[in-house]
Design an enzyme around this catalytic site. Sequence first.
Site, PDB file in Angstrom:
ATOM      1  CB  SER A  76      35.442  21.246 -11.742  1.00 60.85           C
ATOM      2  OG  SER A  76      36.588  20.474 -11.458  1.00 60.85           O
ATOM      3  CE  LYS A 113      34.776  17.257 -10.610  1.00 60.73           C
ATOM      4  NZ  LYS A 113      35.991  17.547 -11.385  1.00 60.73           N
TER       5      LYS A 113
END
Lengths: 157, 422
Positions: A76, A113
Amino acid sequence: MNPMKRSGPAFGRPATPSILRPAAHPRPGGRPLFAHAVRAGFPSPADDYVADTLDLNEHLIRHREATFFVRARGHSMVGAGIHDNDLLVVDRALTARHGSIVIAVVDGEFTVKRLEKRGARVRLRAEHPDYAPIDFQDGQELHVWGVVTQVIHSFVA
Amino acid sequence: MPRFALVDGNNFYVSCERLFNPRLEGRPVVVLSNNDGCTVARSAEVKALGVKMGTPWFQMQDLAKRHGIVALSSNYELYADLSDRMMSVLATFSPDQEIYSIDECFLGLDGFERQDSLRYGQTIRQRVRQWVGIPACVGMASTKTLAKLANHCAKKGLAGHDGVCDFERLEAPQRTALFRSLPVDAVWGVGPRLAHQLGERGIRSVEALRQADPATLRRTFSVVLERTQAELNGMACLALEDVTPPRQQIQSSRSFGQYVEDLPALEEAVASYIGVAAEKLRRQRSLTGMLQVYLRTNPHRLDAPQYQKGLTVPLPAPTDDTLCLIAVARWALKKIYRPGYAYQKTGVVLMNLCDAGTVQGDLFSKGHGNPRLMQVMDRINAAWGRGTLRSAAEGIDKEWTMKREKKTPAYTTRWDQLPEAR
């Protein structure tokens, strides 16, 4: 009886393995840095100026006590240069800002993230087109565990 | 007037586990002792259920099912690392620190501005919480005994604010009322038995102990209790001990995960305890002059034959050599071993320790052991984990090792056990 509460004066605490802790002194095997060019055949008096060895911990770690290593899983964050199995250096002493790459707790799991803060809007954004951002509404608390300061990517197996 | 702070990590072992398992936040969690026997740490939720410290795990199965209590084996590698980090952070708040146990330390606050004490306490808490992830409470006062009591009040929310309590900031009547409400066993060094004896003489609260006649206390109990009383009255008798004295003896022992009957398995266990103890010995730069080996069956198993025996062996010359010590320990074990018993525990004690620098040489021996080999061994084990390089006498499989079925990974000390993030 609580083994942690002692009633007498202090003796030592349990021994601490400190492998993942930045070393106080460079480990054997550190490379000495020569501060002068090598000239063959001449026993240089400049050998007195052999500088300290380079300690990678010193370069990677700002707050020793607050630094932890975390293993990255999945893809990701490839856009930010974080690949599956990379080693992340995480500093809990730093305050996460807009644009920081963070370790956050989402649904009880660690996730890595990019943090985006625009006014009251907080969002965790992946760096991969297949992953949707995670939005946090007013009143929803985002738990930032630490700020990622470095990624260590290995090119050999 | 001297000033002290006591900083203490809340439910320390549980907090360490929660740092790496955020799902445990808000859930009832216990940490169990070696062999998953008894409760050694409880989360606030478990305390609220009335579970006492030391409760055997098997006795709380029903409760655990009903309330979803999570039980974990103790992960000392993790706790020790986080403790080290916490203590280093705390060391930045005062030039004087006494590390009292794995989860608490005293800080000297002489010369600090008293007006700012509460704010300083909050800064300490906030820093430990953010950097190391451990919630902590801070108690401050003019003596160590009072600081410990202030910490107790901060933790229970009995006085102070937000986990910080400074007795000096309480008005005298307020303080007296508080001390009247605190049971005498809240005081550092007053255990349940002493509290009971004091109770029989009508001394049940902290205030009652403060007001008791010092001479009577000394006569009936001890000079230690008289000193405790003086400390409670604001007279500092205990100073910070910043240097922990080297240990006078080193023990290494464990209960087995299962009963062990045969000599080879016992020999492996003893050898590996020597390995651990000798490493500690070298770390504190001591030599041992005497070695004890003991073994015993389970005294609580009334149906099985019982045996226990120890043997102490003086060494020809003080040593810190693992291999020499293993040889002696195996010899001693053979002497005390009797077949036909189900052994539950064995252990070694290194005694008569002396400083490695001040040992008198023995004219007739060439020196015992191989210091360079030991150095290499310690270094390899420091880099690659305990037991990487060890004596073959310690065995390979270690069938006798203790049960730790619910242990979490060594998140901070092993490359192959790091936390993961997606």
